[in-house]
Design a protein around this motif. Structure first.
Motif, PDB file in Angstrom:
ATOM      1  N   ALA A   1      -7.449-149.245 -46.889  1.00 42.40           N
ATOM      2  CA  ALA A   1      -8.287-149.289 -45.681  1.00 42.40           C
ATOM      3  C   ALA A   1      -9.409-148.255 -45.755  1.00 42.40           C
ATOM      4  N   ASP A   2      -9.216-147.189 -46.530  1.00 39.34           N
ATOM      5  CA  ASP A   2     -10.257-146.170 -46.683  1.00 39.34           C
ATOM      6  C   ASP A   2     -11.492-146.694 -47.401  1.00 39.34           C
ATOM      7  N   GLU A   3     -11.358-147.794 -48.119  1.00 42.40           N
ATOM      8  CA  GLU A   3     -12.475-148.356 -48.869  1.00 42.40           C
ATOM      9  C   GLU A   3     -13.336-149.313 -48.049  1.00 42.40           C
ATOM     10  N   ILE A   4     -12.950-149.590 -46.828  1.00 49.87           N
ATOM     11  CA  ILE A   4     -13.733-150.493 -45.972  1.00 49.87           C
ATOM     12  C   ILE A   4     -14.928-149.723 -45.429  1.00 49.87           C
ATOM     13  N   PRO A   5     -16.137-150.270 -45.559  1.00 48.69           N
ATOM     14  CA  PRO A   5     -17.329-149.560 -45.081  1.00 48.69           C
ATOM     15  C   PRO A   5     -17.321-149.370 -43.558  1.00 48.69           C
ATOM     16  N   ASP A   6     -18.083-148.386 -43.099  1.00 52.47           N
ATOM     17  CA  ASP A   6     -18.189-148.116 -41.663  1.00 52.47           C
ATOM     18  C   ASP A   6     -18.820-149.281 -40.918  1.00 52.47           C
ATOM     19  N   ARG A   7     -19.647-150.044 -41.582  1.00 52.54           N
ATOM     20  CA  ARG A   7     -20.318-151.176 -40.959  1.00 52.54           C
ATOM     21  C   ARG A   7     -20.012-152.435 -41.757  1.00 52.54           C
ATOM     22  N   LEU A   8     -19.612-153.475 -41.057  1.00 56.37           N
ATOM     23  CA  LEU A   8     -19.326-154.768 -41.685  1.00 56.37           C
ATOM     24  C   LEU A   8     -20.349-155.795 -41.214  1.00 56.37           C
TER      25      LEU A   8
ATOM     26  N   GLY B   1     -17.851-160.807 -39.953  1.00 58.12           N
ATOM     27  CA  GLY B   1     -17.205-160.600 -41.242  1.00 58.12           C
ATOM     28  C   GLY B   1     -15.863-159.902 -41.096  1.00 58.12           C
ATOM     29  N   VAL B   2     -14.880-160.373 -41.837  1.00 61.00           N
ATOM     30  CA  VAL B   2     -13.529-159.825 -41.822  1.00 61.00           C
ATOM     31  C   VAL B   2     -13.198-159.304 -43.215  1.00 61.00           C
ATOM     32  N   ALA B   3     -12.661-158.085 -43.281  1.00 62.60           N
ATOM     33  CA  ALA B   3     -12.206-157.515 -44.547  1.00 62.60           C
ATOM     34  C   ALA B   3     -10.684-157.524 -44.564  1.00 62.60           C
ATOM     35  N   LEU B   4     -10.118-157.788 -45.724  1.00 66.63           N
ATOM     36  CA  LEU B   4      -8.669-157.791 -45.870  1.00 66.63           C
ATOM     37  C   LEU B   4      -8.246-156.575 -46.684  1.00 66.63           C
ATOM     38  N   VAL B   5      -7.161-155.933 -46.264  1.00 61.33           N
ATOM     39  CA  VAL B   5      -6.550-154.860 -47.031  1.00 61.33           C
ATOM     40  C   VAL B   5      -5.270-155.434 -47.622  1.00 61.33           C
ATOM     41  N   GLY B   6      -5.146-155.331 -48.948  1.00 61.91           N
ATOM     42  CA  GLY B   6      -4.015-155.946 -49.637  1.00 61.91           C
ATOM     43  C   GLY B   6      -4.489-157.187 -50.368  1.00 61.91           C
ATOM     44  N   GLU B   7      -3.549-157.951 -50.867  1.00 62.11           N
ATOM     45  CA  GLU B   7      -3.882-159.178 -51.585  1.00 62.11           C
ATOM     46  C   GLU B   7      -4.326-160.262 -50.615  1.00 62.11           C
TER      47      GLU B   7
ATOM     48  N   ILE C   1     -15.136-161.519 -45.859  1.00 66.38           N
ATOM     49  CA  ILE C   1     -16.269-161.061 -46.658  1.00 66.38           C
ATOM     50  C   ILE C   1     -15.834-160.185 -47.827  1.00 66.38           C
ATOM     51  N   GLY C   2     -14.563-159.811 -47.865  1.00 65.65           N
ATOM     52  CA  GLY C   2     -14.113-158.977 -48.971  1.00 65.65           C
ATOM     53  C   GLY C   2     -12.657-158.601 -48.843  1.00 65.65           C
ATOM     54  N   GLN C   3     -12.147-158.037 -49.929  1.00 64.95           N
ATOM     55  CA  GLN C   3     -10.748-157.637 -49.999  1.00 64.95           C
ATOM     56  C   GLN C   3     -10.690-156.321 -50.741  1.00 64.95           C
ATOM     57  N   THR C   4      -9.794-155.423 -50.312  1.00 66.57           N
ATOM     58  CA  THR C   4      -9.618-154.131 -50.950  1.00 66.57           C
ATOM     59  C   THR C   4      -8.148-153.736 -50.899  1.00 66.57           C
TER      60      THR C   4
ATOM     61  N   MET D   1     -15.201-151.006 -51.540  1.00 70.87           N
ATOM     62  CA  MET D   1     -15.405-152.441 -51.364  1.00 70.87           C
ATOM     63  C   MET D   1     -16.898-152.715 -51.370  1.00 70.87           C
ATOM     64  N   ARG D   2     -17.291-153.665 -52.153  1.00 71.09           N
ATOM     65  CA  ARG D   2     -18.693-154.025 -52.267  1.00 71.09           C
ATOM     66  C   ARG D   2     -18.940-155.356 -51.565  1.00 71.09           C
ATOM     67  N   ILE D   3     -19.990-155.419 -50.748  1.00 68.76           N
ATOM     68  CA  ILE D   3     -20.300-156.634 -49.983  1.00 68.76           C
ATOM     69  C   ILE D   3     -21.610-157.225 -50.508  1.00 68.76           C
ATOM     70  N   SER D   4     -21.583-158.481 -50.905  1.00 69.00           N
ATOM     71  CA  SER D   4     -22.780-159.157 -51.422  1.00 69.00           C
ATOM     72  C   SER D   4     -23.850-159.249 -50.343  1.00 69.00           C
ATOM     73  N   TRP D   5     -25.101-159.243 -50.756  1.00 68.11           N
ATOM     74  CA  TRP D   5     -26.217-159.268 -49.807  1.00 68.11           C
ATOM     75  C   TRP D   5     -26.207-160.512 -48.940  1.00 68.11           C
ATOM     76  N   TRP D   6     -25.813-161.652 -49.504  1.00 66.47           N
ATOM     77  CA  TRP D   6     -25.866-162.898 -48.739  1.00 66.47           C
ATOM     78  C   TRP D   6     -24.831-162.944 -47.618  1.00 66.47           C
ATOM     79  N   LYS D   7     -23.800-162.095 -47.684  1.00 64.66           N
ATOM     80  CA  LYS D   7     -22.814-162.059 -46.606  1.00 64.66           C
ATOM     81  C   LYS D   7     -23.353-161.353 -45.363  1.00 64.66           C
TER      82      LYS D   7
END
Length: 111
Positions: A23-30, A34-40, A17-20, A1-7
């Motif tokens: 769950a293994d693709e979520i970075p150690d630091r958010l 910021g909330v990441a979604l796993v799935g659609e 802040i992103g979707q993947t 998962m890639r997070i834009s700099w402005w986020k």
């Protein structure tokens, strides 16, 4: 998962802040708030974020309707999740609601 700099900019409300797909693709630091979604995005499996108490624990909320307990994204902008989040572990108790992009702490937490 890639997070834009402005986020990563501070002082933003809680937001997605992103979707993947995994769950293994979520970075150690958010990013903060910021909330990441796993799935659609329309039907997430997990809602993942770092706890707003800022002590370093990660929150992973089940959003799969086939499993309980589960949480729902009521609104994406501004972010609203229900029901409340109640984290208890290692003598730590954080209990809050994310409503309209802001944290509403309950009275029974130890933050």
């Amino acid at each position: 998962m890639r997070i834009s700099w402005w986020k990563w900019l501070p002082f933003q409300r809680w937001r997605i802040i992103g979707q993947t797909e995994s769950a293994d693709e979520i970075p150690d630091r958010l990013p903060r708030n910021g909330v990441a979604l796993v799935g659609e995005t329309e039907r997430p499996k997990w809602i993942v974020f770092d706890c707003p108490c800022r002590t370093g624990h990660r929150i992973m909320l089940n959003a799969d309707p086939g499993r309980n307990p589960r949480w729902t994204l009521n609104r994406v902008k501004p972010l609203t999740i229900s029901p409340s989040i109640d984290f208890r572990a290692n003598q730590r108790h954080c209990h809050y609601i994310i409503r309209s992009g802001q944290i509403e702490w309950t009275e029974d937490n130890d933050r």
